[in-house]
Write an enzyme that holds these catalytic residues in place. Sequence first.
Site, PDB file in Angstrom:
ATOM      1  N   ARG A  62       0.254  -9.618  10.783  1.00 24.34           N
ATOM      2  CA  ARG A  62       1.548  -8.910  11.098  1.00 24.34           C
ATOM      3  C   ARG A  62       2.588  -9.968  11.081  1.00 24.34           C
ATOM      4  NH1 ARG A  62       0.298  -4.882   9.799  1.00 24.34           N
ATOM      5  NH2 ARG A  62      -1.577  -5.992   9.204  1.00 24.34           N
ATOM      6  N   ASP A 116      -4.291   8.460   3.549  1.00 22.88           N
ATOM      7  CA  ASP A 116      -3.902   7.119   4.086  1.00 22.88           C
ATOM      8  C   ASP A 116      -4.897   6.669   5.207  1.00 22.88           C
ATOM      9  OD1 ASP A 116      -2.263   5.087   4.117  1.00 22.88           O
ATOM     10  OD2 ASP A 116      -0.849   5.751   5.562  1.00 22.88           O
ATOM     11  N   GLU A 117      -4.829   5.305   5.184  1.00 25.80           N
ATOM     12  CA  GLU A 117      -5.864   4.661   6.257  1.00 25.80           C
ATOM     13  C   GLU A 117      -7.145   5.346   6.521  1.00 25.80           C
ATOM     14  OE1 GLU A 117      -4.547   2.197   7.813  1.00 25.80           O
ATOM     15  OE2 GLU A 117      -2.533   2.336   8.488  1.00 25.80           O
ATOM     16  N   LYS A 139       0.690  -1.241   0.154  1.00 31.58           N
ATOM     17  CA  LYS A 139       0.002   0.022  -0.206  1.00 31.58           C
ATOM     18  C   LYS A 139       0.866   1.187  -0.075  1.00 31.58           C
ATOM     19  CE  LYS A 139      -0.901   1.429   3.990  1.00 31.58           C
ATOM     20  NZ  LYS A 139      -1.307   1.743   5.199  1.00 31.58           N
ATOM     21  N   THR A 140       1.617   1.242   0.935  1.00 32.77           N
ATOM     22  CA  THR A 140       2.709   2.378   0.946  1.00 32.77           C
ATOM     23  C   THR A 140       3.431   2.883  -0.221  1.00 32.77           C
ATOM     24  OG1 THR A 140       2.883   1.952   3.414  1.00 32.77           O
ATOM     25  CG2 THR A 140       4.054   3.714   2.353  1.00 32.77           C
ATOM     26  N   GLN A 182      -9.277  -3.491   8.611  1.00 35.76           N
ATOM     27  CA  GLN A 182      -8.388  -3.161   9.221  1.00 35.76           C
ATOM     28  C   GLN A 182      -8.864  -1.920  10.211  1.00 35.76           C
ATOM     29  OE1 GLN A 182      -4.036  -3.702   8.679  1.00 35.76           O
ATOM     30  NE2 GLN A 182      -4.766  -4.100   6.894  1.00 35.76           N
TER      31      GLN A 182
END
Length: 788
Positions: A632, A248-249, A56-57, A279
């Site tokens: 994670r 973002d997010e 994503k980043t 998330q």
Amino acid sequence: MDLIDDSENGANVPLSRRAMAARPSPYLDGLNAAQRAAVETLEGPVLMLAGAGTGKTRALTTRIAHLLTLGLARPGQVLAVTFTNKAAREMKNRIARLLGETVEGMPWLGTFHSISVKILRRHAELIGNGQLHLKPSFTILDTDDQIRLLKQLIQAENIDEKRWPARQLAHLIDGWKNRCLTPGNLPRGEGAAFDGHGGKLYAAYQDRLLTLNAVDFGDLLMHCVTLFQAHPDVLRQWQDRFRFILVDEYQDTNVAQYMWLRLLAQAHRNICCVGDDDQSIYGWRGAEVGNILRFEKDFPGAQVVRLEQNYRSTPEILAAASGLIASNQGRLGKTLWTDAPAGEKVRLIGHWDSEAEARWIGEEIETFQGGHRAAIGPVSLNEMAILVRASHQMRAFEDRFMTIGLPYRVIGGPRFYERQEIRDAMAYFRLAVSPEDDLAFERVVNTPKRGLGDKAVKTIQGLAREHGLTLLDAARLAVEEKHLGGKGGANLREFVSLMTGAHLSVQSGGDHIQIAERLLDESGYTAMWQNDKSPDAPGRLDNLKELVKALEEFENLQGFLEHVSLVMDRDDGENTEEVSIMTLHAAKGLEFPVVFLPGWEEGLFPNQRAMDEQGNKGLEEERRLAYVGITRAERLATISFAGNRRLYGQWQSSMPSRFVDELPEEHVEVLTPPGLYGGGYGAAMAMAGGVQMQERAAKADVYNSPGWRRMQARANERKAPVGRTPVTIDAAPATRFTVGDRVRHAKFGEGQIMGIAEDTLTVQFDTGFKTIKASYVQPLDGADDVPF
DNA sequence: CTACAACCAGTTTTT
DNA sequence: CTGGTTGTAG
């Protein structure tokens, strides 16, 4: 009216010639098809649904690089918003790397809050209530200041603070601000909260903030939104400036942030939101998953790009996580996949109690570290993490790791600038910079102790109100007119002159480091900690030194204060070899080869309170948290639960989490814990027989078994009944003691009873005689057992 | 005003 | 249990 200076518009920042050259863009190489689509769909609204570990980043930063390289925008015309400073920093670094360090600044890449501050400072005068308005130099209050202020207001209203704590009001007000509800547009019903005083107190609080020329965190966003709504010309300027918006997010945005974004984006609609509905774990602080679920309706014609190829985890880990999250309703739907080779199944293990759990995980970590596990190979400590639901779970691990000498680091916890000594020192700086900062005055006027207690402060406050002065000026008046006698008066005189001197130095541009050092030394603050015998005093002195050192990077105190209130980060550890222990929330965005997920028990995870307060919504958020936890892990995830856990000093029994049942069996390996386990409780049964057995145990044998019922009944007895006087079961009646008995007290240790009167004992401890209520001591030796 | 015994509440947490 | 706050005795 153009308050916007051009320097930040990127006009002075020439685009790199290298980047401008028509060379094919090397940064696009290696992107998969979905990522590439996300990068190259530049115009119009785009929703990038990016699952965990899908790059994503990378897609986000490449998109920015692409925008700049194509010359569609200058750096100053791109608005890129994140939630944390850490994420913002990471993005800046990665963009710089992509573009070969040539693009100087992305002035509008930052958190919602820091960008809002920059906007508000330029239009501060437009924020007000008709009489008062903000000045561009407004200060930003943190939660601590906020609560102290509210406390004062509650007291002024003569409301019982016990029943209506300031914390709760702060929470309410935050909630309102998160939804952009000003005192003026607060619905009736909402304002009636807090025993009918909610709306009134909220209005009073907002007025008080204006007089203090201050805002709180919630205001930063809300004021921006109301500013944009009330001043179309201002909104227009910012819309024109921000040609492209990236978020973002997005699943974590609240209503205020949503409105903020919509207002800015509605003109050109070049908005790209990145997020993962699976998330969303911050509902409890106002995040609205609805924002991301609704995106296509909000921005008709939006392109939706799904990033589903995962580059982080093994197929087993992904399958386990996907199987679990499938139980949630109302998802946008994504299927993570990977072409990574098969790995190990997710491991599941039950333990007798939380101590056994910690012991076992400690041993596992040592095994992995030593490379005594062929399938995994040696794993260094900082490649392993323990992710817990609640911070109190950490203690068991800290205790265990301490005894076996396993290095660990706790991520999260109080941040540097939240520590008492830092906040005290900051208050001195604040007062020196802005003598009208009454909150800072109140904080330090009697720190260190100057013999100026409540009474003295009340006197000063009275004077301030009477003459319309700041507290510092009122204090000066009190000194001159000798309202305070004796030692306090003399000390106050000294304090006032110190602060006045410091303020003058600040104004005349004196060396800020010297000013800071003088403030701390001459106020006696440093000496206070030097004389403090407590074990953490040296650490606090170190922190103060660190604070002064941090000043070096700034030109003046003002700049420093601004930085600290918004941007200062926790003093994250070095690169030493340590296992990380953190909450699941703190783990979002991180990854580790080996992950332990302890405490999967009903009540703890899913958390009882989340379910009580939010019902199914709460449960689904808990499930997303579990999903975040599993994803994670890169190579190995180990889930565990314990049948018994010490909570608030008492043992409590619990059932394995329902999430355990929801894991797809074929991707889970159930381990048998070492040692023999007696008893017929759910956890033990589950331990013995794997998932199926555990399921049966949970559904039939255990919930309905007399043993389980009895255990529940006992557990309930131990809790204080609601609404009635708590029955103190473990309070030992004084009659049970005899003079001469040995007893233990939590603080004073062991001692001997020398006298008894009613329920009060006179006990001789090593440190001397104490008179103590019988319920505060435990009998030693032959005394009767305490029930349970 | 300060010190200390009593009492009480107690997820998650960023800005 | 623990940490923070409150009330009371010195």
